[in-house]
Write an enzyme that holds these catalytic residues in place. Structure first.
Site, short mmCIF file in Angstrom:
data_model
loop_
_atom_site.label_atom_id
_atom_site.label_comp_id
_atom_site.label_asym_id
_atom_site.label_seq_id
_atom_site.Cartn_x
_atom_site.Cartn_y
_atom_site.Cartn_z
N ASN A 63 33.77 -40.38 55.52
CA ASN A 63 32.71 -39.80 54.60
C ASN A 63 32.00 -41.16 54.01
OD1 ASN A 63 33.95 -40.82 51.96
ND2 ASN A 63 35.85 -39.66 52.93
N ASP A 101 40.68 -34.92 54.00
CA ASP A 101 41.86 -33.98 53.99
C ASP A 101 42.40 -33.74 55.28
OD1 ASP A 101 41.20 -33.23 51.12
OD2 ASP A 101 39.76 -32.21 51.62
N PRO A 142 48.50 -36.33 53.78
CA PRO A 142 49.32 -36.17 52.74
C PRO A 142 48.17 -36.27 51.35
CG PRO A 142 49.50 -38.36 53.73
CD PRO A 142 48.63 -37.55 54.80
N ASP A 143 48.65 -35.52 50.34
CA ASP A 143 47.66 -35.72 49.14
C ASP A 143 48.42 -36.75 48.34
OD1 ASP A 143 46.81 -35.71 46.46
OD2 ASP A 143 45.97 -33.52 47.02
N PHE A 191 40.23 -38.32 40.47
CA PHE A 191 38.69 -38.25 40.62
C PHE A 191 38.41 -36.65 41.50
CE2 PHE A 191 35.65 -41.73 39.27
CZ PHE A 191 36.65 -42.50 38.54
#
Ligand code: C5P
Length: 418
Positions: free
Chosen positions: A220, A289, A317-318, A335
């Site tokens: 990104n 994600d 994983p988060d 954030f």
């Protein structure tokens, strides 16, 4: 970009002793003045062999002090006049001979005398002394120099550097003076309040890169600039900082430990084991994600195929949620980079990830930019940072955020629920 004047209102003494690195001090002086400082330059006789007092006078806009017996000073005491009310004395370059003189407390030239006469803080506002050494590598490693440096440090001086690399004499090694930008960063840090002294901060920054094959991947537009600015602001505030960075081309802030990773899984593995050893975790990284469920060992070829390939994706994983769920979690700041409904989305994340604080910003407006505007969202309130909601440069915002977080951290204990 909005101009920052980090040294506005500061009065500095910039001392130059003899060495070829004096040519860098002209640039340093320019940066100090640009940052808003009032700079009084003192040069030894040796320094004036390398660069003229006229150059330094023109850049500082003030006469350069060179001698103890200066009749122009009404009280005849330039060493007292220069140091009283100064915010710092910075000697750059500090030669081997000058450091030896400092270590002995000598005072036969104006710069040594200024250093000796500066208030140490007994009944007076202390004036820090910063030294940016510059010398040949053999001189640098000589036991006498190291002994003198240790003595100067024990007497209260802060040592900046040195850098490794090519030397004017043609040799390569330790002993180069730090670059002007690095000295400015160190000086700003030395003059900053230390609300995070004794604290350890872990921070993620930048994008992640999820490989599809050996040459392609999903990523990104995050530049990492906000996270790197927060790492720098936290170090300025006295924290010991570890920065886990995705693939970005940014210089590591001085004094910050950096761990480079590429994928979300690598970032997760770098963060999780060390999170409990930290007081504060700030997740600025734009973590992908999803990742391709399988990695092609070879480049996927077009080979005349008419049908475009499809990719199965697996969930990453988060990292932030995992840290926030640890029993011995640090204070967690998330954030939220959104393209709309900033407050609503930020609040959803605050609840979903069980965080004490989330910082919202508009992704398209911030990615890659030097300026940003933040929205602080916690369980009780929502407020813009800066208060007027106007964009500011990322380091200014990072400093304000760190000040805010330091206040919250003081009233928080690990066992408290988010
Ligand atoms: O889940 P979402 O991406 O909307 O939340 C953003 C916040 O969560 C950021 O602080 C980001 O660094 C963190 N995050 C994370 N790991 C992920 C996804 C997001 O740490 N896999």
């Amino acid at each position: 970009m909005t101009e920052r004047r980090d040294l506005a209102g500061r009065r500095l003494v910039l001392g130059l002793s003899g060495g070829i690195a004096c040519y860098k001090s002209a640039e340093l002086l320019r940066l100090l003045v640009k940052a808003g400082a009032e700079v009084h330059v003192v040069m030894t006789e040796g320094a004036q062999r390398f660069i003229t007092a006229e150059t330094m006078q023109a850049l500082s806009g003030r006469p350069v002090a060179t001698g103890i017996w200066d009749a122009a000073e009404p009280n005849g005491m330039p060493h007292i006049n220069l140091t009283r009310g100064a915010d710092a004395v910075l000697v750059a370059p500090a030669s081997a001979d000058f450091i030896a003189r400092l270590a002995q407390g000598r005072a036969e030239d104006l710069l040594s005398l200024v250093c000796l006469a500066r208030p140490l803080g007994v009944g007076e506002h202390p004036v820090p002394l910063l030294l940016a050494p510059a010398m040949n590598r053999e001189m640098w490693t000589h036991p006498a120099t190291q002994r003198n440096l240790a003595q100067a440090a024990a007497d209260g001086a802060t040592l900046l550097g040195v850098a490794h690399g090519d030397q004017a004499c043609g040799e390569v090694g330790d002993g180069r003076m730090l670059e002007a930008e690095a000295i400015l960063e160190e000086l700003t840090t030395a003059l900053s309040p230390k609300p995070l002294a004794g604290r350890k901060m872990l921070i993620t920054a930048g994008p992640t890169f999820e490989a599809i094959d050996p040459v392609r991947g999903i990523t990104n537009l995050s530049s990492g600039k906000m996270g790197f600015a927060i790492a720098r602001a936290a170090r300025e505030a006295g924290a010991e900082v570890t920065l886990v960075a995705g693939p970005v081309h940014l210089d590591t802030p001085r004094g910050v430990r950096r761990i480079n990773v590429r994928s979300a899984a690598q970032m997760h593995d770098a963060v999780l084991p060390q999170a409990p050893a930290h007081d504060l975790f700030v997740a600025t990284a734009a973590v992908a994600d999803w990742r391709p469920a399988s990695l092609s060992a070879q480049k996927i070829k077009k080979d005349g195929k008419k049908v475009a390939p499809t990719f199965e994706l697996s969930e990453n994983p988060d990292i932030l949620a995992a840290v926030a769920a640890l029993p011995d979690r640090p204070y967690c700041v998330g954030f939220a980079a959104e393209s709309e409904k900033l407050e609503q989305h930020a609040r959803e994340k605050l609840l979903r990830k069980k965080l004490p604080l989330i910082v919202g910003n508009l992704g398209p407006a911030t990615f890659g930019q030097d300026d940003n505007a933040l929205l602080l969202v916690d369980a009780q309130s929502t407020r813009p940072l800066p208060a007027d909601g106007r964009p500011a440069d990322k380091l200014t915002l990072a400093r304000a955020l760190i000040e805010e977080v330091a206040r919250r951290l003081d009233g928080w204990t690990r066992s408290a629920a988010a």
